[in-house]
Design a protein around this motif. Structure first.
Motif, short mmCIF file in Angstrom:
data_model
loop_
_atom_site.label_atom_id
_atom_site.label_comp_id
_atom_site.label_asym_id
_atom_site.label_seq_id
_atom_site.Cartn_x
_atom_site.Cartn_y
_atom_site.Cartn_z
N ARG A 158 -5.15 -0.30 7.51
CA ARG A 158 -3.81 -1.26 7.11
C ARG A 158 -2.47 -0.21 7.23
O ARG A 158 -3.02 0.81 7.47
N ALA A 159 -0.80 -1.10 6.63
CA ALA A 159 0.19 0.05 7.16
C ALA A 159 0.25 -0.20 5.70
O ALA A 159 -0.12 -1.23 4.55
N CYS A 160 0.91 0.82 5.06
CA CYS A 160 0.92 1.38 3.76
C CYS A 160 2.44 0.62 3.13
O CYS A 160 2.75 0.81 4.29
N GLU A 173 -4.92 0.31 -1.58
CA GLU A 173 -3.90 0.01 -1.37
C GLU A 173 -2.61 0.46 -0.42
O GLU A 173 -1.68 -0.27 0.38
N TRP A 174 -3.00 1.71 -0.69
CA TRP A 174 -1.80 2.72 -0.23
C TRP A 174 -2.54 4.07 0.38
O TRP A 174 -3.57 4.16 -0.15
N CYS A 175 -2.14 4.66 1.32
CA CYS A 175 -2.11 6.19 2.06
C CYS A 175 -2.66 7.06 1.12
O CYS A 175 -3.60 7.66 1.20
N LYS A 176 -1.57 7.04 0.12
CA LYS A 176 -2.27 8.47 -0.59
C LYS A 176 -1.99 8.30 -2.31
O LYS A 176 -0.85 7.48 -2.32
N PRO A 177 -2.68 8.72 -2.91
CA PRO A 177 -1.52 8.80 -4.49
C PRO A 177 -0.30 8.46 -4.87
O PRO A 177 0.35 7.62 -5.21
#
Length: 205
Positions: free
Chosen positions: A156-158, A175-179
Motif C-alpha cells: 500500500r501507499a500510506c 491504513e497507514w505505515c506506522k502509528p
C-alpha cells in the motif's frame, strides 16, 4: 516485523519531518551508510559493510529505486501511488526492462544447502568478482522476489498527510505505515470535519 530489501530501497524517499521529502541516497555518503546499515539483508552478495559508494554506484542504486517505485505504483493501482515521485516515474515497460537487466548482470545458479540438523536454504554462488555489480544484482533480485511474492498483494501507499512511504499491510484494518501516521491522519480528518461543520453553521457567520 519482516524486512524486505526492495521495500527498504523504496523507503529511502521519505517524509523529512518538516513538510518536505528527504532522499537518503542524495549523496554518495548517504548511499554508503544505507548499504552498510542493511548488510544483514543482502545475504547473497559480498559483505555490504565493505562497500563504499561513489557517485556512479549511487546513481545506479537511485535508478534501480526509480524502477522499483514505478512497479510499486503499479502494484497498488488503482489506488494512488506515493505522491513523492509520481510524476517522475518510468513507464512500466521501462521499469521491468531495467529491473531484469540489472538482475542479469550477475549470472548465478541456485544451489541447495541442507546441513544436518538444520533447515534447507538456497545459496547463490557467483564467480563475479565485482562487489558493486553483485550488490546491484542482489537488490534487483530482491525486488523481483518481492513483486512476484504474496506480499505484493498487501503493498500500500500510506495515505497519511505528508507521508510518501509504501508499506506491507500486516493486518486487515491497517491504513497507514506506522502509528504516528495514523495519528496525523485522524487529526487531519478531525480538523476537516470541524471546519466543514463551522462553514455550514449559520450561527458562525
Amino acid at each position: 516485523m519482516e524486512r524486505w530489501p526492495a521495500l527498504e530501497l523504496a523507503s529511502t524517499i521519505r517524509h523529512d519531518g518538516e513538510g518536505g521529502v528527504a532522499d537518503d541516497l542524495a549523496t554518495a555518503h548517504g548511499a554508503t551508510r544505507w548499504i552498510r546499515d542493511r548488510a544483514d539483508l543482502l545475504t547473497d552478495c559480498p559483505p555490504a559493510g565493505g562497500i563504499t559508494a561513489d557517485g556512479g554506484l549511487r546513481a545506479e542504486i537511485t535508478e534501480l529505486r526509480r524502477a522499483v517505485r514505478t512497479l510499486f505504483a503499479r502494484a497498488v493501482s488503482p489506488a494512488p501511488p506515493s505522491p513523492a515521485d509520481a510524476r517522475r516515474l518510468m513507464s512500466d515497460d521501462q521499469a521491468l526492462a531495467h529491473l531484469n537487466s540489472v538482475a542479469a548482470r550477475e549470472p548465478v545458479v541456485p544451489q541447495l544447502d541442507w546441513p544436518r540438523g538444520d533447515a534447507p536454504r538456497v545459496r547463490l554462488p557467483s564467480a563475479l568478482d565485482d562487489p558493486e555489480t553483485r550488490l546491484l544484482a542482489a537488490l534487483a533480485r530482491a525486488a523481483i522476489d518481492f513483486l512476484s511474492g504474496p506480499q505484493r498483494e498487501q503493498l500500500r501507499a500510506c495515505t497519511a498527510p505528508r507521508c510518501v512511504r509504501y508499506f506491507v499491510k500486516s493486518h486487515g484494518r491497517q491504513e497507514w505505515c506506522k502509528p504516528s501516521c495514523g495519528n496525523r491522519a485522524r487529526a487531519a480528518r478531525h480538523y476537516r470535519r470541524q471546519h466543514v461543520t463551522t462553514d455550514r453553521d449559520p450561527a458562525s457567520s
